[in-house]
Design a protein around this motif. Structure first.
Motif, mmCIF file in Angstrom:
data_model
loop_
_atom_site.group_PDB
_atom_site.id
_atom_site.type_symbol
_atom_site.label_atom_id
_atom_site.label_comp_id
_atom_site.label_asym_id
_atom_site.label_seq_id
_atom_site.Cartn_x
_atom_site.Cartn_y
_atom_site.Cartn_z
ATOM 1 N N SER A 223 0.852 -1.189 0.000
ATOM 2 C CA SER A 223 0.000 0.000 0.000
ATOM 3 C C SER A 223 0.889 1.242 0.000
ATOM 4 N N LEU A 224 0.573 2.181 -0.888
ATOM 5 C CA LEU A 224 1.295 3.450 -0.956
ATOM 6 C C LEU A 224 0.295 4.580 -0.748
ATOM 7 N N MET A 225 0.523 5.377 0.304
ATOM 8 C CA MET A 225 -0.378 6.485 0.621
ATOM 9 C C MET A 225 0.300 7.810 0.309
ATOM 10 N N GLU A 226 -0.492 8.729 -0.174
ATOM 11 C CA GLU A 226 0.026 10.080 -0.434
ATOM 12 C C GLU A 226 -0.226 10.946 0.785
ATOM 13 N N SER A 227 0.800 11.673 1.221
ATOM 14 C CA SER A 227 0.655 12.554 2.380
ATOM 15 C C SER A 227 1.331 13.883 2.093
ATOM 16 N N ARG A 228 0.691 14.927 2.493
ATOM 17 C CA ARG A 228 1.253 16.256 2.316
ATOM 18 C C ARG A 228 2.124 16.624 3.510
ATOM 19 N N LYS A 229 3.216 17.306 3.217
ATOM 20 C CA LYS A 229 4.079 17.798 4.295
ATOM 21 C C LYS A 229 3.500 19.100 4.841
ATOM 22 N N GLU A 230 2.987 19.031 6.031
ATOM 23 C CA GLU A 230 2.383 20.209 6.646
ATOM 24 C C GLU A 230 3.440 21.000 7.413
ATOM 25 N N LYS A 231 3.580 22.259 7.024
ATOM 26 C CA LYS A 231 4.526 23.143 7.696
ATOM 27 C C LYS A 231 3.798 23.922 8.788
ATOM 28 N N ILE A 232 4.261 23.739 10.014
ATOM 29 C CA ILE A 232 3.655 24.417 11.162
ATOM 30 C C ILE A 232 4.526 25.607 11.523
ATOM 31 N N SER A 233 3.938 26.797 11.555
ATOM 32 C CA SER A 233 4.708 28.021 11.827
ATOM 33 C C SER A 233 5.148 28.075 13.288
ATOM 34 N N LEU A 234 6.191 28.863 13.539
ATOM 35 C CA LEU A 234 6.715 29.025 14.902
ATOM 36 C C LEU A 234 5.686 29.688 15.809
ATOM 37 N N VAL A 235 4.940 30.652 15.253
ATOM 38 C CA VAL A 235 3.918 31.351 16.038
ATOM 39 C C VAL A 235 2.846 30.379 16.515
ATOM 40 N N HIS A 236 2.438 29.459 15.599
ATOM 41 C CA HIS A 236 1.421 28.469 15.980
ATOM 42 C C HIS A 236 1.951 27.524 17.059
ATOM 43 N N ARG A 237 3.209 27.112 16.926
ATOM 44 C CA ARG A 237 3.804 26.229 17.940
ATOM 45 C C ARG A 237 3.877 26.926 19.296
ATOM 46 N N LEU A 238 4.268 28.211 19.289
ATOM 47 C CA LEU A 238 4.340 28.975 20.546
ATOM 48 C C LEU A 238 2.964 29.099 21.189
ATOM 49 N N LYS A 239 1.959 29.339 20.339
ATOM 50 C CA LYS A 239 0.581 29.481 20.842
ATOM 51 C C LYS A 239 0.098 28.183 21.479
ATOM 52 N N VAL A 240 0.282 27.066 20.775
ATOM 53 C CA VAL A 240 -0.169 25.762 21.285
ATOM 54 C C VAL A 240 0.585 25.401 22.575
ATOM 55 N N SER A 241 1.893 25.621 22.569
ATOM 56 C CA SER A 241 2.705 25.294 23.748
ATOM 57 C C SER A 241 2.308 26.138 24.948
ATOM 58 N N LEU A 242 2.039 27.429 24.703
ATOM 59 C CA LEU A 242 1.656 28.322 25.797
ATOM 60 C C LEU A 242 0.295 27.934 26.369
ATOM 61 N N GLU A 243 -0.657 27.629 25.483
ATOM 62 C CA GLU A 243 -1.995 27.217 25.946
ATOM 63 C C GLU A 243 -1.924 25.934 26.761
ATOM 64 N N TRP A 244 -1.157 24.964 26.255
ATOM 65 C CA TRP A 244 -1.035 23.684 26.972
ATOM 66 C C TRP A 244 -0.363 23.878 28.328
ATOM 67 N N THR A 245 0.704 24.696 28.362
ATOM 68 C CA THR A 245 1.457 24.902 29.606
ATOM 69 C C THR A 245 0.594 25.594 30.648
ATOM 70 N N ILE A 246 -0.142 26.636 30.233
ATOM 71 C CA ILE A 246 -1.005 27.355 31.178
ATOM 72 C C ILE A 246 -2.060 26.418 31.751
#
Length: 283
Positions: A223-246
């Motif tokens: 089986s061969l699946m096609e997957s897109r490489k999703e680029k996650i911005s630094l701002v989004h990572r900071l936002k998610v990390s801050l929300e989780w930490t709080i």
């Protein structure tokens, strides 16, 4: 008092910072993947096509030093699931490798739109080329799942042969009975019975045909699946990390404060009980 308060504040800030950094590292190290690696395509065709192979070897008898020749019939199935962001290129490589090993595509399914395509193949390959083709296909894309299963089918093969021999004897006996004459009804009954046996023998012939040396194959489910490489911005990572930490940090702090408060209340109750006990003892 101020020094102690400052230390407490520093400890709280340091703990918050450590959790925040941990969540950032976890975000970079973990790739979210909600795709279903197992395809139901192979489950749907598993009862349609079976590939069998044979292996001849010699073993020593347990009771004597006599060498026994063993002709094993077996079914060997490899399962490979891979994903790629360059679906067209990897698909061409798969087909090139299949042709290079003189393997055959027994079943094929291609589905999905661009960006979410999937290719499922049931590949039959000769037993001596099975391992090398399996290793070559493992180099395509990013492997998500791999498995090899080997099942012994010798007893099943022997049972089919024994059933065939038994039906052939019954057919010969019935044909012999026809020559002795009799009533028309009996003759018709014999004809119907012989026809039933002929149909069973044809079915057995198809099943036994899968075991023939010229049809020997091992199976690779690819089986061969096609997957897109999703680029996650630094701002989004900071936002998610801050929300989780709080959320996590303050939940943890509030839980610890509640436990401390309950422990303090428990100690107060114990002290009150001791004082009451002393008063009663003095009386």
């Amino acid at each position: 008092m101020k020094k102690q308060l400052k230390k407490i504040i520093v400890y709280f800030v340091l703990g918050f910072f450590i959790l925040f950094v941990f969540r950032m590292i976890y975000g970079y190290a973990t790739v979210p993947n909600n795709r279903n690696f197992r395809s139901d395509f192979f489950d749907n065709i598993s009862s349609v096509k079976k590939n069998y192979a044979s292996e001849k070897y010699r073993v020593k008898s347990q009771n004597s030093s006599q060498i026994i020749k063993v002709d094993q019939k077996y079914e060997k199935i490899a399962e490979i699931t891979s994903k790629t962001s360059d679906f067209v290129k990897e698909e061409k490589q798969v087909r090139t490798k299949i042709l290079g090993y003189n393997a055959i595509i027994q079943f094929e399914q291609k589905r999905g739109n661009k960006g979410n395509r999937r290719l499922n193949m049931l590949i039959g390959v000769s037993p001596e080329k099975f391992d090398t083709l399996y290793k070559d296909l493992m180099s395509i894309g990013e492997i998500q799942l791999k498995k090899i299963t080997k099942k012994d089918k010798t007893n099943e093969y022997k049972e089919l042969n024994a059933k065939k021999a038994s039906l052939e004897k019954i057919r010969e006996s019935l044909i012999e009975l026809k020559t002795k004459g009799g009533k028309i009804a009996e003759y018709m009954s014999l004809e119907n019975r012989i026809l039933e046996i002929e149909q069973q023998l044809q079915g057995l012939g198809v099943s036994l045909g899968d075991f023939d040396d010229e049809n020997e194959f091992c199976t690779i489910q690819f089986s061969l699946m096609e997957s897109r490489k999703e680029k996650i911005s630094l701002v989004h990572r900071l936002k998610v990390s801050l929300e989780w930490t709080i959320k996590f940090y303050f939940t943890m702090v509030i839980t610890l404060l509640m436990i401390t408060f309950l422990a303090y209340l428990l100690l107060l109750i114990v002290d009150k009980l001791k004082i009451i006990e002393r008063i009663f003892n003095n009386k």
